[in-house]
Design a protein around this motif. Sequence first.
Motif, PDB file in Angstrom:
ATOM      1  N   ASP A 198      66.558  14.996  53.492  1.00  0.00           N
ATOM      2  CA  ASP A 198      67.516  14.444  52.540  1.00  0.00           C
ATOM      3  C   ASP A 198      68.871  14.307  53.233  1.00  0.00           C
ATOM      4  OD1 ASP A 198      69.181  13.840  50.425  1.00  0.00           O
ATOM      5  OD2 ASP A 198      68.876  15.746  49.380  1.00  0.00           O
ATOM      6  N   ARG A 223      69.141  23.091  53.385  1.00  0.00           N
ATOM      7  CA  ARG A 223      67.723  22.746  53.248  1.00  0.00           C
ATOM      8  C   ARG A 223      67.590  21.360  53.858  1.00  0.00           C
ATOM      9  NH1 ARG A 223      65.011  26.461  53.430  1.00  0.00           N
ATOM     10  NH2 ARG A 223      63.266  25.131  52.925  1.00  0.00           N
ATOM     11  N   ARG A 279      64.990  19.510  53.905  1.00  0.00           N
ATOM     12  CA  ARG A 279      64.247  18.706  52.928  1.00  0.00           C
ATOM     13  C   ARG A 279      64.604  19.253  51.555  1.00  0.00           C
ATOM     14  NH1 ARG A 279      59.339  19.372  56.745  1.00  0.00           N
ATOM     15  NH2 ARG A 279      59.385  17.373  57.801  1.00  0.00           N
ATOM     16  N   GLY A 280      64.907  18.377  50.653  1.00  0.00           N
ATOM     17  CA  GLY A 280      65.210  18.856  49.314  1.00  0.00           C
ATOM     18  C   GLY A 280      66.635  18.568  48.915  1.00  0.00           C
ATOM     19  N   HIS A 281      67.335  19.605  48.566  1.00  0.00           N
ATOM     20  CA  HIS A 281      68.637  19.423  47.929  1.00  0.00           C
ATOM     21  C   HIS A 281      69.813  19.812  48.811  1.00  0.00           C
ATOM     22  CE1 HIS A 281      66.479  18.475  44.361  1.00  0.00           C
ATOM     23  NE2 HIS A 281      65.897  19.644  44.334  1.00  0.00           N
ATOM     24  N   SER A 334      70.652  25.396  50.666  1.00  0.00           N
ATOM     25  CA  SER A 334      69.605  26.321  50.218  1.00  0.00           C
ATOM     26  C   SER A 334      70.117  27.232  49.127  1.00  0.00           C
ATOM     27  CB  SER A 334      69.091  27.148  51.379  1.00  0.00           C
ATOM     28  OG  SER A 334      70.112  27.832  52.049  1.00  0.00           O
TER      29      SER A 334
END
Length: 172
Positions: free
Chosen positions: A134, A165, A167-169, A172
């Motif tokens: 992302d 993170r 990948r993702g948002h 973390s």
Amino acid sequence: MGSTDAESRDRDSAGRARNARPRDGLGRPLPYGAEGVARQPEGVVRTPEETVREAQELLDSGRPFHAHEVFEDAWKSRPGEERTLWRGLAQLAVGLTHAARGNVTGGARLLRRGAGAVEEWAAECGDSLPHGMDLAGLADWARVLADDVERDGAGAVEARERAPRLRGHGAS
């Protein structure tokens, strides 16, 4: 007699300069003979999936300097059109390293530079989720952290707590 010139300058078998001093979790050199953390081998060619997975594990364990080395290997070994992406990710990791060491100016500068690089790559290549990452979220994470580091002053951030993170948002 003392050590040879090559030995005293930490050279590898091909004669290239390699700092053999042990390092701590944030990549700071320790005195020779001290117990350091395992270093990432240099020059490893990984798939993008392996790179992202290994870098995330290092970030999650509070070792952003070592994640930077993984991204640097990708930067040097991937095709030319991907180098801006991997260089930007390396800059994000080393920016977190500097912020965790308490280097306000260097940390904020590298976080913003890395954010710009990953956004530039996404804009040029039209892919904001390369290898499942992302990039918009990572750029946002980096700029928020840079602002926090500058606002809070000379205090070091906790690398494990502030790790992104991939990948993702973003964060973390």
